[in-house]
Design a protein around this motif. Structure first.
Motif, PDB file in Angstrom:
ATOM      1  N   MET A  11      39.152  65.302  44.735  1.00 41.51           N
ATOM      2  CA  MET A  11      37.948  65.964  44.200  1.00 41.51           C
ATOM      3  C   MET A  11      37.394  66.942  45.251  1.00 41.51           C
ATOM      4  SD  MET A  11      34.277  64.300  43.233  1.00 41.51           S
ATOM      5  CE  MET A  11      34.742  63.006  42.124  1.00 41.51           C
ATOM      6  N   ASN A  12      37.027  68.152  44.798  1.00 37.93           N
ATOM      7  CA  ASN A  12      36.376  69.081  45.720  1.00 37.93           C
ATOM      8  C   ASN A  12      35.049  68.505  46.149  1.00 37.93           C
ATOM      9  OD1 ASN A  12      38.308  71.043  45.533  1.00 37.93           O
ATOM     10  ND2 ASN A  12      37.406  71.917  43.678  1.00 37.93           N
ATOM     11  N   SER A  13      34.640  68.837  47.370  1.00 34.81           N
ATOM     12  CA  SER A  13      33.304  68.356  47.709  1.00 34.81           C
ATOM     13  C   SER A  13      32.350  69.538  47.807  1.00 34.81           C
ATOM     14  CB  SER A  13      33.336  67.541  48.988  1.00 34.81           C
ATOM     15  OG  SER A  13      33.745  68.371  50.026  1.00 34.81           O
ATOM     16  N   ILE A  14      31.093  69.223  47.622  1.00 35.53           N
ATOM     17  CA  ILE A  14      30.080  70.268  47.542  1.00 35.53           C
ATOM     18  C   ILE A  14      29.800  70.856  48.914  1.00 35.53           C
ATOM     19  CG2 ILE A  14      27.623  70.610  47.113  1.00 35.53           C
ATOM     20  CD1 ILE A  14      27.806  68.775  44.865  1.00 35.53           C
ATOM     21  N   LYS A  15      29.700  72.178  48.972  1.00 27.89           N
ATOM     22  CA  LYS A  15      29.302  72.811  50.227  1.00 27.89           C
ATOM     23  C   LYS A  15      27.778  72.888  50.226  1.00 27.89           C
ATOM     24  CE  LYS A  15      33.359  75.458  51.398  1.00 27.89           C
ATOM     25  NZ  LYS A  15      34.216  74.919  50.334  1.00 27.89           N
ATOM     26  N   MET A  16      27.191  72.344  51.288  1.00 27.74           N
ATOM     27  CA  MET A  16      25.734  72.366  51.366  1.00 27.74           C
ATOM     28  C   MET A  16      25.320  73.216  52.555  1.00 27.74           C
ATOM     29  SD  MET A  16      23.942  68.793  50.637  1.00 27.74           S
ATOM     30  CE  MET A  16      24.561  67.946  52.033  1.00 27.74           C
ATOM     31  N   SER A  17      24.253  73.982  52.379  1.00 32.94           N
ATOM     32  CA  SER A  17      23.739  74.755  53.515  1.00 32.94           C
ATOM     33  C   SER A  17      23.157  73.792  54.546  1.00 32.94           C
ATOM     34  CB  SER A  17      22.656  75.727  53.033  1.00 32.94           C
ATOM     35  OG  SER A  17      21.539  74.980  52.576  1.00 32.94           O
ATOM     36  N   GLU A  18      23.084  74.238  55.801  1.00 30.90           N
ATOM     37  CA  GLU A  18      22.477  73.410  56.867  1.00 30.90           C
ATOM     38  C   GLU A  18      21.032  73.101  56.521  1.00 30.90           C
ATOM     39  OE1 GLU A  18      23.611  71.800  59.640  1.00 30.90           O
ATOM     40  OE2 GLU A  18      25.509  72.336  58.674  1.00 30.90           O
ATOM     41  N   ASP A  19      20.333  74.107  55.970  1.00 30.16           N
ATOM     42  CA  ASP A  19      18.930  73.900  55.590  1.00 30.16           C
ATOM     43  C   ASP A  19      18.811  72.756  54.589  1.00 30.16           C
ATOM     44  OD1 ASP A  19      17.966  75.854  57.195  1.00 30.16           O
ATOM     45  OD2 ASP A  19      17.123  77.111  55.609  1.00 30.16           O
ATOM     46  N   LEU A  20      19.744  72.706  53.644  1.00 28.22           N
ATOM     47  CA  LEU A  20      19.637  71.657  52.615  1.00 28.22           C
ATOM     48  C   LEU A  20      19.851  70.277  53.240  1.00 28.22           C
ATOM     49  CD1 LEU A  20      19.239  70.621  49.803  1.00 28.22           C
ATOM     50  CD2 LEU A  20      21.598  71.212  49.246  1.00 28.22           C
ATOM     51  N   LYS A  21      20.839  70.189  54.140  1.00 27.68           N
ATOM     52  CA  LYS A  21      21.042  68.887  54.824  1.00 27.68           C
ATOM     53  C   LYS A  21      19.744  68.480  55.521  1.00 27.68           C
ATOM     54  CE  LYS A  21      25.880  69.645  55.616  1.00 27.68           C
ATOM     55  NZ  LYS A  21      26.795  70.271  56.515  1.00 27.68           N
ATOM     56  N   ASN A  22      19.134  69.424  56.228  1.00 32.81           N
ATOM     57  CA  ASN A  22      17.883  69.110  56.937  1.00 32.81           C
ATOM     58  C   ASN A  22      16.788  68.695  55.967  1.00 32.81           C
ATOM     59  OD1 ASN A  22      19.031  69.650  59.387  1.00 32.81           O
ATOM     60  ND2 ASN A  22      18.456  71.813  59.366  1.00 32.81           N
ATOM     61  N   LEU A  23      16.737  69.371  54.841  1.00 33.34           N
ATOM     62  CA  LEU A  23      15.702  69.016  53.850  1.00 33.34           C
ATOM     63  C   LEU A  23      15.905  67.578  53.359  1.00 33.34           C
ATOM     64  CD1 LEU A  23      13.406  69.906  51.743  1.00 33.34           C
ATOM     65  CD2 LEU A  23      15.305  70.028  50.137  1.00 33.34           C
ATOM     66  N   LEU A  24      17.139  67.262  52.969  1.00 31.62           N
ATOM     67  CA  LEU A  24      17.381  65.944  52.359  1.00 31.62           C
ATOM     68  C   LEU A  24      17.053  64.820  53.340  1.00 31.62           C
ATOM     69  CD1 LEU A  24      20.622  66.579  50.257  1.00 31.62           C
ATOM     70  CD2 LEU A  24      18.235  66.706  49.544  1.00 31.62           C
ATOM     71  N   TYR A  25      17.397  65.026  54.622  1.00 30.39           N
ATOM     72  CA  TYR A  25      17.108  63.967  55.599  1.00 30.39           C
ATOM     73  C   TYR A  25      15.636  63.970  56.023  1.00 30.39           C
ATOM     74  CZ  TYR A  25      21.991  62.718  55.597  1.00 30.39           C
ATOM     75  OH  TYR A  25      23.233  62.294  55.205  1.00 30.39           O
ATOM     76  N   SER A  26      14.878  64.996  55.611  1.00 33.52           N
ATOM     77  CA  SER A  26      13.444  65.015  55.958  1.00 33.52           C
ATOM     78  C   SER A  26      12.602  64.226  54.950  1.00 33.52           C
ATOM     79  CB  SER A  26      12.928  66.460  56.038  1.00 33.52           C
ATOM     80  OG  SER A  26      12.754  66.980  54.733  1.00 33.52           O
ATOM     81  N   ILE A  27      13.247  63.743  53.877  1.00 29.08           N
ATOM     82  CA  ILE A  27      12.510  62.960  52.871  1.00 29.08           C
ATOM     83  C   ILE A  27      13.100  61.547  52.875  1.00 29.08           C
ATOM     84  CG2 ILE A  27      11.792  62.825  50.435  1.00 29.08           C
ATOM     85  CD1 ILE A  27      12.452  65.843  50.234  1.00 29.08           C
ATOM     86  N   PRO A  28      12.488  60.631  53.655  1.00 29.99           N
ATOM     87  CA  PRO A  28      13.133  59.340  53.893  1.00 29.99           C
ATOM     88  C   PRO A  28      13.435  58.548  52.622  1.00 29.99           C
ATOM     89  CG  PRO A  28      11.136  59.604  55.222  1.00 29.99           C
ATOM     90  CD  PRO A  28      11.218  60.781  54.339  1.00 29.99           C
ATOM     91  N   GLU A  29      12.649  58.736  51.564  1.00 31.98           N
ATOM     92  CA  GLU A  29      12.885  57.918  50.363  1.00 31.98           C
ATOM     93  C   GLU A  29      14.144  58.337  49.596  1.00 31.98           C
ATOM     94  OE1 GLU A  29       9.354  58.566  48.015  1.00 31.98           O
ATOM     95  OE2 GLU A  29      10.424  59.990  46.749  1.00 31.98           O
ATOM     96  N   ILE A  30      14.708  59.511  49.902  1.00 32.77           N
ATOM     97  CA  ILE A  30      15.919  59.936  49.184  1.00 32.77           C
ATOM     98  C   ILE A  30      17.123  59.143  49.689  1.00 32.77           C
ATOM     99  CG2 ILE A  30      17.556  61.824  48.784  1.00 32.77           C
ATOM    100  CD1 ILE A  30      15.366  63.771  48.672  1.00 32.77           C
ATOM    101  N   ASP A  31      17.872  58.572  48.760  1.00 33.08           N
ATOM    102  CA  ASP A  31      19.134  57.915  49.090  1.00 33.08           C
ATOM    103  C   ASP A  31      20.198  59.022  49.084  1.00 33.08           C
ATOM    104  OD1 ASP A  31      21.561  56.662  49.005  1.00 33.08           O
ATOM    105  OD2 ASP A  31      20.939  55.120  47.573  1.00 33.08           O
ATOM    106  N   VAL A  32      20.420  59.586  50.281  1.00 36.84           N
ATOM    107  CA  VAL A  32      21.230  60.812  50.355  1.00 36.84           C
ATOM    108  C   VAL A  32      22.662  60.568  49.858  1.00 36.84           C
ATOM    109  CG1 VAL A  32      22.104  62.635  51.874  1.00 36.84           C
ATOM    110  CG2 VAL A  32      19.798  61.758  52.202  1.00 36.84           C
ATOM    111  N   GLU A  33      23.196  59.390  50.185  1.00 34.44           N
ATOM    112  CA  GLU A  33      24.574  59.110  49.752  1.00 34.44           C
ATOM    113  C   GLU A  33      24.677  59.104  48.221  1.00 34.44           C
ATOM    114  OE1 GLU A  33      27.645  55.605  50.548  1.00 34.44           O
ATOM    115  OE2 GLU A  33      26.257  56.003  52.208  1.00 34.44           O
ATOM    116  N   SER A  34      23.732  58.418  47.596  1.00 31.53           N
ATOM    117  CA  SER A  34      23.737  58.384  46.119  1.00 31.53           C
ATOM    118  C   SER A  34      23.503  59.779  45.548  1.00 31.53           C
ATOM    119  CB  SER A  34      22.636  57.468  45.578  1.00 31.53           C
ATOM    120  OG  SER A  34      22.830  56.174  46.034  1.00 31.53           O
TER     121      SER A  34
END
Ligand SMILES: C[S@@+](CC[C@H](N)C(=O)[O-])C[C@H]1O[C@@H](n2cnc3c(N)ncnc32)[C@H](O)[C@@H]1O
Length: 314
Positions: A1-24
């Motif tokens: 399966m191809n994996s999604i390309k994420m911008s660096e900004d998006l990675k930073n955003l997702l980890y800045s919201i602790p309640e998000i289950d990033v893996e899911s």
């Protein structure tokens, strides 16, 4: 399966919201969303359409938070069915049905859908109004208005006026006019990445911040178009606090006559609005806003705020 390309900004955003289950979340981005439909009771009785679809082998399951909403359980192409062509069913994301449920338009009301195209929520609003009252469905984009117009006709809606205008200008003509207003704002779409991987690749803090200024202007404009006692729902299909909590925080700061109401929808897994993000603290009332993450229901991610106009004001 191809994996999604994420911008660096998006990675930073997702980890800045602790309640998000990033893996899911990343898992959900790689899978198609579950298909869902709304039965259009403006054209036929719900039980008759359900019977027609069942006869075709379509297996459905009720969506608990959406009147007339059903999950499609088996692999059928609903858009090729005669029921779809005739406007007896509308293909709409299950969580995308939630903002209109929260707005709860009634027959006889005057309702403004400020950013309406291509019309999923306009046609849902019309269904709730049962042909009584008036919906003004506005959008700025003519190409998208063509799709809106075709959906309004396909669904047999007779009480909808379509306008093309920048939503920020609406108070010039319609200040204090509407019972209900929906602002389903343009956004960076992080709740629907599985439909559009480009949203993850190009996501940036700068773009999100730029868009949040437009969103705030649209929210203020929608609020000014409400009658006293009227209700507005602000919704986006993105996860960025800048386009969600920040917008509502600034809206209620500039409108002392705006009151946030809590949102309850049966069966919909929601988290409260964030009270702080990146060193910024929001008004404690923002807790009444809700966030729905895409991995909760294998459907869209959404943010919703329900705002009542308590009195005349600035
Ligand atoms: C999230 S989409 C709306 C989806 C629609 N409510 C539905 O359920 O089908 C946002 C819409 O906002 C429109 N839009 C963007 N800027 C606008 C503006 N300044 N005034 C009015 N509409 C605008 C876009 O053209 C787009 O159709």
């Amino acid at each position: 399966m191809n994996s999604i390309k994420m911008s660096e900004d998006l990675k930073n955003l997702l980890y800045s919201i602790p309640e998000i289950d990033v893996e899911s979340l990343l898992g959900s981005y790689q899978k198609p969303m579950r298909e869902s439909i709304r039965i259009n009771t403006l054209k036929a009785r719900e039980e008759d359409v359900l019977y027609m679809l069942k006869e075709k082998g379509v297996e459905l399951e009720k969506i608990p938070w959406a009147r007339y909403g059903y999950w499609v359980l088996n692999d059928v192409n609903i858009s090729n069915t005669i029921e779809h062509m005739l406007g007896l069913v509308y293909i709409q994301g299950a969580v995308s049905m939630a903002p209109v449920e929260v707005l709860s338009p009634k027959p006889g009301e005057l309702v403004l859908d400020l950013c309406a195209a291509p019309g999923s929520k306009t046609t849902q609003i019309a269904q709730f109004m049962q042909g009584e009252g008036v919906i003004v469905a506005n959008d700025v984009n003519l190409k998208r208005i063509r799709a809106l117009s075709s959906n309004v006709q396909r669904c047999g809606i007779i009480n909808c006026i379509i306008t093309q205008a920048d939503g920020r200008r609406f108070p010039l003509w319609a200040k204090g006019f509407f019972d209900k207003v929906l602002v389903d704002a343009p956004c960076t779409s992080l709740g629907i990445v599985s439909k559009d991987w480009g949203a993850a690749k190009k996501w940036s803090f700068r773009a999100s911040e730029r868009l949040s200024k437009l969103q705030l202007s649209l929210a203020i404009s929608g609020f000014e178009c409400l009658k006293v006692g009227g209700t507005m729902v602000y919704a986006t299909c993105t996860l960025s606090p800048q386009e969600n909590e920040w917008v509502i925080d600034r809206l209620i700061a500039s409108k002392p006559n705006a009151r946030l109401e809590s949102i309850n929808l049966e069966g919909l897994k929601m988290k409260k609005g964030l009270l702080e993000w990146q060193h910024e603290k929001f008004n404690p009332e923002i807790e009444r806003c809700v966030r729905v993450y895409p991995y909760e229901h294998e459907a869209e991610g959404f943010f919703m705020a329900k705002i009542v106009k308590e009195s005349d004001g600035p």
